[in-house]
Design a protein around this motif. Structure first.
Motif, PDB file in Angstrom:
ATOM      1  N   GLY A 447      48.807  40.520  45.936  1.00  0.00           N
ATOM      2  CA  GLY A 447      48.620  40.103  44.549  1.00  0.00           C
ATOM      3  C   GLY A 447      49.679  40.757  43.685  1.00  0.00           C
ATOM      4  N   ASP A 448      49.851  40.235  42.486  1.00  0.00           N
ATOM      5  CA  ASP A 448      50.832  40.844  41.593  1.00  0.00           C
ATOM      6  C   ASP A 448      50.371  42.232  41.154  1.00  0.00           C
ATOM      7  OD1 ASP A 448      48.845  39.199  40.457  1.00  0.00           O
ATOM      8  OD2 ASP A 448      49.891  39.071  38.536  1.00  0.00           O
ATOM      9  N   GLY A 449      49.055  42.449  41.161  1.00  0.00           N
ATOM     10  CA  GLY A 449      48.543  43.765  40.790  1.00  0.00           C
ATOM     11  C   GLY A 449      48.742  44.769  41.910  1.00  0.00           C
ATOM     12  N   ASN A 474      51.279  35.395  42.450  1.00  0.00           N
ATOM     13  CA  ASN A 474      51.396  35.976  41.117  1.00  0.00           C
ATOM     14  C   ASN A 474      50.632  35.135  40.098  1.00  0.00           C
ATOM     15  OD1 ASN A 474      52.164  37.047  38.696  1.00  0.00           O
ATOM     16  ND2 ASN A 474      54.375  36.899  39.065  1.00  0.00           N
ATOM     17  N   ASN A 475      49.427  35.592  39.783  1.00  0.00           N
ATOM     18  CA  ASN A 475      48.600  34.860  38.814  1.00  0.00           C
ATOM     19  C   ASN A 475      48.524  35.581  37.470  1.00  0.00           C
ATOM     20  OD1 ASN A 475      47.082  37.007  39.614  1.00  0.00           O
ATOM     21  ND2 ASN A 475      45.400  35.815  40.486  1.00  0.00           N
ATOM     22  N   GLY A 476      49.304  36.643  37.326  1.00  0.00           N
ATOM     23  CA  GLY A 476      49.332  37.352  36.039  1.00  0.00           C
ATOM     24  C   GLY A 476      48.040  38.089  35.709  1.00  0.00           C
ATOM     25  N   TYR A 477      47.172  38.169  36.678  1.00  0.00           N
ATOM     26  CA  TYR A 477      45.866  38.810  36.442  1.00  0.00           C
ATOM     27  C   TYR A 477      45.462  39.684  37.608  1.00  0.00           C
ATOM     28  CZ  TYR A 477      44.486  36.234  32.268  1.00  0.00           C
ATOM     29  OH  TYR A 477      44.393  35.756  30.995  1.00  0.00           O
ATOM     30  N   LEU A 478      44.601  40.623  37.315  1.00  0.00           N
ATOM     31  CA  LEU A 478      43.839  41.280  38.363  1.00  0.00           C
ATOM     32  C   LEU A 478      42.741  40.270  38.701  1.00  0.00           C
ATOM     33  CD1 LEU A 478      43.745  44.820  36.734  1.00  0.00           C
ATOM     34  CD2 LEU A 478      45.243  44.008  38.572  1.00  0.00           C
ATOM     35  N   GLY A 479      43.170  39.310  39.498  1.00  0.00           N
ATOM     36  CA  GLY A 479      42.420  38.066  39.617  1.00  0.00           C
ATOM     37  C   GLY A 479      40.980  38.210  40.049  1.00  0.00           C
ATOM     38  N   MET A 480      40.724  39.063  41.031  1.00  0.00           N
ATOM     39  CA  MET A 480      39.355  39.142  41.530  1.00  0.00           C
ATOM     40  C   MET A 480      38.418  39.730  40.482  1.00  0.00           C
ATOM     41  SD  MET A 480      37.355  38.279  43.809  1.00  0.00           S
ATOM     42  CE  MET A 480      37.900  38.018  45.500  1.00  0.00           C
TER      43      MET A 480
END
Ligand SMILES: Cc1ncc(C[n+]2csc(CCOP(=O)(O)OP(=O)(O)O)c2C)c(N)n1
Ligand SMILES: [Mg+2]
Lengths: 576, 159
Positions: A447-449, A474-480
């Protein structure tokens, strides 16, 4: 190693490591580690990989261990070096990975005085190790290392810490290879009790709705071939845990994929409806069972594990078997051979499962924002690497999509932080995996994070010339975390946006690696091909949709029947 | 129900920390713990009592077994063991209280091991119940200090 030579403690540690067959260690030096690093300077066979942060050393050693089945070794200096290993040690503990962590310590006479860079690392790691040693004399060094390797790699594997004061490294001994063990309290049970195995075989033979539930124990016991034979002998549908991925080929018709929180509809409902649940090397973790009381409500339970403490910890089994899962599987197959059985017994059950697989595939739609579907990226990685890459992951949504949309076919193929869920694991683990398996394609899905937690290890990968391919979703978020906020916290996205981030392409290039950015669907494959062909490390920044969530999902503590998502088949999507 | 475990451990540094740490981490409550050398100088024996209603005893012993330095664990059968604990009690013994203290001591077979102008120290060995009963009787005199060793237990006969 030639016997009866006079060696310093540091040299005897190198000799002992080589005697154990250790080929590579991952580490980072410091004051009290200098004598050891000095000895390494002359080492003929033992290779040292210099990481950029000790956490990377622990994860790389762990990744190496998971990919090869051998013991992974990491080394650090005292104090901050040792404490930087802690996350990696805990990670290995929760996933039962054979790790030996060697930490150098301040001089014996300074221990307990708050000396410079003193940390009580055996104390700090006490609850997260299988065992630990504080070495007192130079003479003990070979014996302690021998025992540590034995303990780390046998029974239920796990991390062992060896803390060595620097004066022990400087002392001299007549070196002798250690080949005997003095561990009166350590005798793992290997062979399952024959009576229990027989009872289990009988239950399997009689079951009408059996499910084989496989965990990481199958992989650490190298039991996959025996398990395949067992499953085929009675046509047992198979669900794996996250740690069990690869224990059974997902291309096999009996595979139902993963079960649990983000498992397939088919696997979770099969567990819910089965009349016999055969747990081999798994531990009824809460991410698998959801609400424990409602888990597998109609099932008799067989539970085989090499660790007796796992049996009965969460679910009381009808037939407990303590033993090595491979031995147990061999025993079961043998017992079953002598029993009569007709495929009619489970025909209806298998038909029900097949129908459900057809009706409830894993599926997704193209994101409304026009950005890349993360699931598609994984499907493309799967296709381009022909189900054959070693896939390491970080922790988060991308990890779950990797489990769902990559097709795993062999053990030790999927390397991921399960129990501890450690962000930052992926990149260093892929370094260890690639060093352990130089001929395999190694892909890290991050992840991006999480990538930013250990990205400095790109320098390590560069220095070793490793052709790993890092795919950042890379979704620009701490997606989970965002997903939980989305579903359970009124879409209050507190502190989960990480839009401010480096240009990963440029970052990769800054390290001398190949950097690529992918925003369009049709760029995915060419980018992957370019990265896979590149002899250096490569980083691909896939710009994926921030709105995508991982489904199906059994919310924490809920029953399987309260699953979110997982609707009947709409459009395409992969059947699993 | 109380469970008494007799745990044989290697006599190595840090063993007690590992045992105590394990109990803390797994949330098992120790009611009493006593440790000392065993018949083998390389091994120590720890007697631990825990409340079995609170924790599945099976999990406790299995987790204990996983400690590399734990050599043997035995759960002692309450009906077939000898259990004792030693207690030192300092009580107020001014004026008339002194005679009373001595009388109570005699009934319980407690030894007077120290006599001062205002205090006496009693030493008593026995079951937890006996120690408790003694304390109750001494309470009105004024108990100043209590020290207990924790329970030690051994199986009867050869078993
Ligand atoms: C070291 C660490 N800190 C925090 C967490 C909690 N956590 C779990 S998943 C996640 C988000 C990960 O974000 P990213 O790496 O971008 O992956 P994504 O979920 O977006 O795919 C977080 C913060 C964790 N697992 N590990
Ligand atoms: Mg992200």
């Amino acid at each position: 190693m030639s016997q009866d030579k006079k060696l310093k403690g540091s040299e005897s540690l190198v000799a002992a490591l080589e005697h154990e067959g250790c080929e590579v260690i991952f580490g980072f030096p410091g004051g009290v580690a200098i004598p050891f690093y000095d000895a390494l300077y002359d080492a003929k066979r033992l290779r040292h990989v210099l990481v950029r942060h000790e956490q990377g050393a622990a994860h790389a050693a762990d990744g190496y261990a998971r990919a090869t089945g051998k013991v992974g070794v990491c080394v650090s200096t005292s104090g901050p070096g040792a404490t930087n290993l802690v996350t990696g040690i805990a990670n290995a503990y929760l996933d039962s990975s054979p790790l030996v962590a060697i930490t150098w310590q301040v001089r014996s006479d300074l221990i307990g005085t708050d000396a410079f860079q003193e940390a009580d690392i055996t104390g700090i790691t006490l609850p997260i190790v299988k065992h630990s040693y504080l070495v007192k004399t130079t003479a003990e060094v070979p014996q302690v290392l021998h025992e540590a390797f034995h303990i780390a790699s046998t029974g239920r594997p796990g991390p062992v810490v060896i803390d060595i004061p620097v004066d022990v490294a400087l002392g001299e001994i007549v070196y002798r290879d250690a080949d005997t063990l003095d561990l009166p309290g350590y005798k793992p049970t290997v062979r399952g009790h024959i009576k229990q195995v027989r009872a289990a075989a009988k239950a399997i033979n009689e079951a009408q709705r059996p499910v084989l539930y496989l965990g990481g124990g199958v992989i650490s016991a190298d039991a996959a071939p025996e398990i395949l034979r067992l499953a085929e002998s009675r046509r047992l549908p198979v669900a794996t845990t996250l740690m069990g991925i690869g224990a059974f080929p997902e291309t096999h018709e009996l595979s139902m994929g993963m079960l649990g929180m983000h498992g397939t509809v088919t696997a979770n409902y099969a567990v819910h409806e089965c009349d016999l649940l055969i747990n081999l090397g798994a531990r009824f973790d809460d991410r698998v069972t959801g609400k424990l009381k409602a888990f597998a409500p109609h099932a008799k339970v067989i539970h085989a594990d090499v660790d007796p403490a796992e049996i009965g910890k969460n679910v009381p089994p009808l037939i407990p078997i303590v033993g090595d899962v491979r031995q147990v599987a061999v025993g079961l197959v043998k017992e079953l051979e002598g029993m009569e059985w007709s495929a009619e017994r489970t025909a209806e059950w298998l038909a029900r499962i097949a129908a459900r697989k057809e009706e409830y595939p894993l599926q997704y739609e193209a994101p409304a924002d026009g950005k890349l579907a993360p699931q598609l990226v994984i499907e493309e990685i799967d296709r381009v690497t022909a189900h054959d890459a070693i896939v390491c992951t970080d922790v988060g949504q991308h990890q779950m999509w990797a489990t769902q949309y990559y097709t795993f076919t062999f053990p030790r193929q999927f390397i991921s932080s399960g129990g501890l869920g450690t962000m930052g694991f992926g990149l260093p683990a892929s370094i260890g995996a690639q060093i352990g398996c130089p001929d395999k394609t190694v892909v890290d899905i991050s992840g991006d994070g999480g990538f930013q937690m250990t990205e400095q290890e790109l320098a390590t990968a560069m220095s070793c010339g490793l052709p790993i391919v890092v795919c950042i979703l890379n979704n620009g978020y701490l997606g989970m975390v965002r997903q939980w906020q989305d579903l359970f916290w009124n879409k209050r996205y507190s502190c989960t946006s990480i839009e401010t981030q480096p240009d990963f392409k440029l970052l990769a290039e800054a390290y001398g690696a190949l950097g690529l950015t992918v925003t369009e669907k049709d760029e995915i494959e060419p980018a992957l091909r370019e990265a896979l062909a590149c002899p250096r490390p490569a980083v691909i920044d896939f710009r994926t949709s921030p709105q995508e969530n991982v489904f199906p999902m059994v919310p924490a503590g809920k029953e399987i029947t309260e699953m979110i998502g997982g609707q009947a088949k709409k459009t395409g999507g992969r059947t699993s | 129900m109380k469970h008494t475990l007799s745990v044989l451990v290697e006599n190595k540094p840090g063993v007690l920390t590992r045992v105590a740490g394990l109990f803390a981490r797994r949330g098992f409550n120790i009611e009493s713990l006593a440790v000392g050398q065993s018949e083998d100088p390389g091994l120590s024996r720890i007697t631990i009592t825990i409340d079995g209603a609170e924790h599945p005893i099976d999990q406790v012993t299995k987790q204990l077994h996983k400690l590399i330095n734990v050599v043997k664990i035995r759960e002692l059968d309450a009906s077939c063991m000898v259990v004792d604990e030693l207690m030192l009690v300092k009580v107020n013994a001014e004026g008339e209280k002194r005679t009373e203290a001595l009388q109570i001591a005699e009934v319980f077979g407690a030894k007077i091991v120290d006599v001062e102008r205002r205090t006496v120290v009693l030493r008593v060995v026995g079951s937890t119940q006996k120690l408790q009963a003694l304390l109750e009787l001494l309470q009105p005199l004024g108990v100043l200090e209590i020290v207990r060793t924790g329970i030690v237990a051994i199986a009867r006969g050869k078993g």
